[in-house]
Design a protein around this motif. Sequence first.
Motif, PDB file in Angstrom:
ATOM      1  N   LYS A 180       0.941  -1.347   0.033  1.00  0.00           N
ATOM      2  CA  LYS A 180      -0.117   0.054  -0.072  1.00  0.00           C
ATOM      3  C   LYS A 180       0.987   1.233  -0.105  1.00  0.00           C
ATOM      4  O   LYS A 180       1.796   1.256   0.653  1.00  0.00           O
ATOM      5  CB  LYS A 180      -0.824  -0.139   1.246  1.00  0.00           C
ATOM      6  CG  LYS A 180      -1.731   1.144   1.156  1.00  0.00           C
ATOM      7  CD  LYS A 180      -2.902   0.997   2.332  1.00  0.00           C
ATOM      8  CE  LYS A 180      -2.223   1.335   3.773  1.00  0.00           C
ATOM      9  NZ  LYS A 180      -3.095   1.346   4.885  1.00  0.00           N
ATOM     10  N   MET A 181       0.452   2.202  -0.657  1.00  0.00           N
ATOM     11  CA  MET A 181       1.108   3.623  -0.908  1.00  0.00           C
ATOM     12  C   MET A 181       0.447   4.753  -0.377  1.00  0.00           C
ATOM     13  O   MET A 181      -1.051   4.461  -0.363  1.00  0.00           O
ATOM     14  CB  MET A 181       1.648   3.537  -2.466  1.00  0.00           C
ATOM     15  CG  MET A 181       2.891   2.754  -2.689  1.00  0.00           C
ATOM     16  SD  MET A 181       3.474   3.137  -4.161  1.00  0.00           S
ATOM     17  CE  MET A 181       4.935   2.064  -4.270  1.00  0.00           C
ATOM     18  N   LYS A 182       0.916   5.737   0.198  1.00  0.00           N
ATOM     19  CA  LYS A 182       0.323   6.924   0.379  1.00  0.00           C
ATOM     20  C   LYS A 182       0.564   7.985  -0.391  1.00  0.00           C
ATOM     21  O   LYS A 182       1.642   8.418  -0.628  1.00  0.00           O
ATOM     22  CB  LYS A 182       0.556   7.395   1.957  1.00  0.00           C
ATOM     23  CG  LYS A 182       0.096   8.346   2.643  1.00  0.00           C
ATOM     24  CD  LYS A 182       0.296   8.779   4.031  1.00  0.00           C
ATOM     25  CE  LYS A 182       1.904   9.219   3.947  1.00  0.00           C
ATOM     26  NZ  LYS A 182       2.210   9.530   5.337  1.00  0.00           N
ATOM     27  N   VAL A 183      -0.421   8.757  -0.796  1.00  0.00           N
ATOM     28  CA  VAL A 183      -0.250  10.002  -1.559  1.00  0.00           C
ATOM     29  C   VAL A 183      -0.371  11.165  -0.836  1.00  0.00           C
ATOM     30  O   VAL A 183      -1.502  11.252  -0.074  1.00  0.00           O
ATOM     31  CB  VAL A 183      -1.136   9.942  -2.923  1.00  0.00           C
ATOM     32  CG1 VAL A 183      -0.918  11.230  -3.405  1.00  0.00           C
ATOM     33  CG2 VAL A 183      -0.839   8.937  -3.658  1.00  0.00           C
ATOM     34  N   SER A 184       0.625  12.210  -0.697  1.00  0.00           N
ATOM     35  CA  SER A 184       0.208  13.564   0.132  1.00  0.00           C
ATOM     36  C   SER A 184       0.708  14.593  -0.720  1.00  0.00           C
ATOM     37  O   SER A 184       1.281  14.603  -1.770  1.00  0.00           O
ATOM     38  CB  SER A 184       0.988  13.254   1.335  1.00  0.00           C
ATOM     39  OG  SER A 184       2.423  13.277   1.063  1.00  0.00           O
ATOM     40  N   TYR A 185       0.144  15.648  -0.431  1.00  0.00           N
ATOM     41  CA  TYR A 185       0.412  17.119  -1.038  1.00  0.00           C
ATOM     42  C   TYR A 185       0.810  18.071   0.008  1.00  0.00           C
ATOM     43  O   TYR A 185      -0.215  18.304   0.878  1.00  0.00           O
ATOM     44  CB  TYR A 185      -0.847  17.625  -1.802  1.00  0.00           C
ATOM     45  CG  TYR A 185      -0.670  18.918  -2.274  1.00  0.00           C
ATOM     46  CD1 TYR A 185       0.176  18.960  -3.677  1.00  0.00           C
ATOM     47  CD2 TYR A 185      -1.311  19.838  -1.961  1.00  0.00           C
ATOM     48  CE1 TYR A 185       0.372  20.238  -4.057  1.00  0.00           C
ATOM     49  CE2 TYR A 185      -1.098  21.374  -2.639  1.00  0.00           C
ATOM     50  CZ  TYR A 185      -0.400  21.392  -3.497  1.00  0.00           C
ATOM     51  OH  TYR A 185      -0.273  22.491  -4.201  1.00  0.00           O
ATOM     52  N   ARG A 186       1.842  18.382  -0.003  1.00  0.00           N
ATOM     53  CA  ARG A 186       2.531  19.425   1.166  1.00  0.00           C
ATOM     54  C   ARG A 186       2.278  18.877   2.521  1.00  0.00           C
ATOM     55  O   ARG A 186       1.972  19.812   3.418  1.00  0.00           O
ATOM     56  CB  ARG A 186       2.163  20.571   0.841  1.00  0.00           C
ATOM     57  CG  ARG A 186       2.394  21.403  -0.587  1.00  0.00           C
ATOM     58  CD  ARG A 186       1.657  22.695  -0.670  1.00  0.00           C
ATOM     59  NE  ARG A 186       2.329  23.464  -2.046  1.00  0.00           N
ATOM     60  CZ  ARG A 186       1.816  24.377  -2.383  1.00  0.00           C
ATOM     61  NH1 ARG A 186       1.313  24.963  -1.801  1.00  0.00           N
ATOM     62  NH2 ARG A 186       2.276  24.825  -3.678  1.00  0.00           N
ATOM     63  N   GLY A 187       2.475  17.642   2.773  1.00  0.00           N
ATOM     64  CA  GLY A 187       2.304  16.967   3.930  1.00  0.00           C
ATOM     65  C   GLY A 187       0.909  16.670   4.390  1.00  0.00           C
ATOM     66  O   GLY A 187       0.635  16.041   5.486  1.00  0.00           O
ATOM     67  N   HIS A 188       0.063  17.019   3.583  1.00  0.00           N
ATOM     68  CA  HIS A 188      -1.278  16.620   3.952  1.00  0.00           C
ATOM     69  C   HIS A 188      -1.910  15.481   3.155  1.00  0.00           C
ATOM     70  O   HIS A 188      -1.477  14.965   1.691  1.00  0.00           O
ATOM     71  CB  HIS A 188      -2.374  17.715   3.298  1.00  0.00           C
ATOM     72  CG  HIS A 188      -2.093  19.015   4.051  1.00  0.00           C
ATOM     73  ND1 HIS A 188      -2.415  19.155   5.341  1.00  0.00           N
ATOM     74  CD2 HIS A 188      -1.432  20.146   3.831  1.00  0.00           C
ATOM     75  CE1 HIS A 188      -2.170  20.504   5.656  1.00  0.00           C
ATOM     76  NE2 HIS A 188      -1.471  21.222   4.784  1.00  0.00           N
ATOM     77  N   PHE A 189      -2.184  14.395   3.778  1.00  0.00           N
ATOM     78  CA  PHE A 189      -2.697  13.103   3.399  1.00  0.00           C
ATOM     79  C   PHE A 189      -3.947  13.124   2.132  1.00  0.00           C
ATOM     80  O   PHE A 189      -4.962  13.782   2.711  1.00  0.00           O
ATOM     81  CB  PHE A 189      -3.212  12.249   4.235  1.00  0.00           C
ATOM     82  CG  PHE A 189      -3.894  10.973   3.889  1.00  0.00           C
ATOM     83  CD1 PHE A 189      -3.077   9.943   3.338  1.00  0.00           C
ATOM     84  CD2 PHE A 189      -5.066  10.592   3.841  1.00  0.00           C
ATOM     85  CE1 PHE A 189      -3.497   8.874   2.863  1.00  0.00           C
ATOM     86  CE2 PHE A 189      -5.647   9.532   3.432  1.00  0.00           C
ATOM     87  CZ  PHE A 189      -4.850   8.713   2.876  1.00  0.00           C
ATOM     88  N   LEU A 190      -3.673  12.597   1.052  1.00  0.00           N
ATOM     89  CA  LEU A 190      -4.722  12.722   0.027  1.00  0.00           C
ATOM     90  C   LEU A 190      -5.505  11.454  -0.088  1.00  0.00           C
ATOM     91  O   LEU A 190      -6.932  11.420   0.056  1.00  0.00           O
ATOM     92  CB  LEU A 190      -4.183  12.927  -1.371  1.00  0.00           C
ATOM     93  CG  LEU A 190      -3.600  14.457  -1.404  1.00  0.00           C
ATOM     94  CD1 LEU A 190      -2.931  14.955  -2.689  1.00  0.00           C
ATOM     95  CD2 LEU A 190      -4.617  15.722  -1.146  1.00  0.00           C
ATOM     96  N   HIS A 191      -4.743  10.352  -0.509  1.00  0.00           N
ATOM     97  CA  HIS A 191      -5.394   9.040  -0.479  1.00  0.00           C
ATOM     98  C   HIS A 191      -4.368   7.995  -0.468  1.00  0.00           C
ATOM     99  O   HIS A 191      -3.357   8.372  -0.339  1.00  0.00           O
ATOM    100  CB  HIS A 191      -6.551   9.100  -1.844  1.00  0.00           C
ATOM    101  CG  HIS A 191      -5.513   9.199  -3.138  1.00  0.00           C
ATOM    102  ND1 HIS A 191      -4.887   8.084  -3.742  1.00  0.00           N
ATOM    103  CD2 HIS A 191      -5.097  10.446  -3.642  1.00  0.00           C
ATOM    104  CE1 HIS A 191      -4.308   8.453  -4.713  1.00  0.00           C
ATOM    105  NE2 HIS A 191      -4.493   9.915  -4.691  1.00  0.00           N
ATOM    106  N   ASN A 192      -4.873   6.834  -0.569  1.00  0.00           N
ATOM    107  CA  ASN A 192      -4.099   5.577  -0.634  1.00  0.00           C
ATOM    108  C   ASN A 192      -4.108   4.942  -1.783  1.00  0.00           C
ATOM    109  O   ASN A 192      -4.961   5.295  -2.651  1.00  0.00           O
ATOM    110  CB  ASN A 192      -4.304   4.542   0.420  1.00  0.00           C
ATOM    111  CG  ASN A 192      -4.188   5.101   1.815  1.00  0.00           C
ATOM    112  OD1 ASN A 192      -2.909   5.613   2.388  1.00  0.00           O
ATOM    113  ND2 ASN A 192      -5.085   4.643   2.850  1.00  0.00           N
ATOM    114  N   ILE A 193      -3.112   4.322  -2.265  1.00  0.00           N
ATOM    115  CA  ILE A 193      -3.010   3.409  -3.319  1.00  0.00           C
ATOM    116  C   ILE A 193      -2.757   2.058  -3.209  1.00  0.00           C
ATOM    117  O   ILE A 193      -1.860   1.591  -2.357  1.00  0.00           O
ATOM    118  CB  ILE A 193      -1.827   3.893  -4.320  1.00  0.00           C
ATOM    119  CG1 ILE A 193      -1.982   5.322  -4.573  1.00  0.00           C
ATOM    120  CG2 ILE A 193      -1.800   3.045  -5.718  1.00  0.00           C
ATOM    121  CD1 ILE A 193      -0.632   5.895  -5.566  1.00  0.00           C
TER     122      ILE A 193
END
Length: 340
Positions: A180-193
């Motif tokens: 599982k991977m985690k996607v974040s933008y400027r330190g804010h969590f967006l969603h998982n892969i």
Amino acid sequence: MSSTPELPPHLFTTVPFFPSATPGVPHVSNATSCQEWEQAHHLLFHLGNLSLLLGLVIPTTLGLHMILLRLLLLTGCGLFIAWATLYRCNLDVMVWNVVFLVVNFMHLFFLLYKRRPIKIDRELRSVYKRMFEPLHVPEALFQRLTGQFCTIQTLKKGQAYAAEDKTSVDERLSILLKGKMKVSYRGHFLHNIYTNSFIDSPEFRSTEMHRGEKFQVTIMAEETCKFMCWSRERLTYFLESDTFLNEVFRYLIGKDITNKLYSLNDPTLSDKTAKKIDRQPSLCSQLSMMQMRNSMASTSDTDDVLNQILRGGSAGSLHQKSPGYQDVCKDEAHRRRDGG
């Protein structure tokens, strides 16, 4: 009186006498007339012709049509060889049928080779079953796609697949096989892969419009991950040569981007729920998608908005445009936790 001069005898040529090719039948001057019919040939001769006849009348709608045709042609040629060798002692008939036998055997071998069972790597079989087989992609084509310029790579927990504003999007396209991977933008969590999904499908889509861009998000391994990776340039060249596979990738990438948009705007989904391919979008997701459509319809620069969405930079702007959006999402999150 004038008399015709006699020609020298050496100017005359004698036509050689060709005996009848069939023993027992007298030679006749007119080769097209049959003075006497020959007796019927041996049973092998008729069986050979019967095999050829059966091969010619096999319907083309039959799945094994070409294989059965080649088998019957081989049988017919073999019977003709036996007949010409054992009962006619006819060398030319035997030689020609030997040539036909060899040619048909080569064709049969090639057909059987094409129908051989394809062994897909155990790590890739799940991806094929979940993503490509439902779209009727043959196993041989999938093996070509994953065997020529595809590599399997591993990331340990905490390692980054891509870093925002640093990693180029022009290098690769990947599908997560395990982990599982985690996607974040400027330190804010967006969603998982999750497994059996593209890692960087939005970036792949946006790269078709603008080259030389950088990732706008950070993709980090939440646990030990394994993914298969294509060289983007070679993959694009390969898809351009195969129209069917190109359409398959367009569909898969479009579906993957849609799923990521839904999970981007619904962080309350559990891992088990998020892994489901066919799920109904939540109210929060529906509002987000409506805002995307309204934003694209209300602006004159539609391409810029689309590119912003595909690059993953739309979450913050969409949230800011709707003050009550986060409140609606929070209310729905409480409702789900309360079982309402």
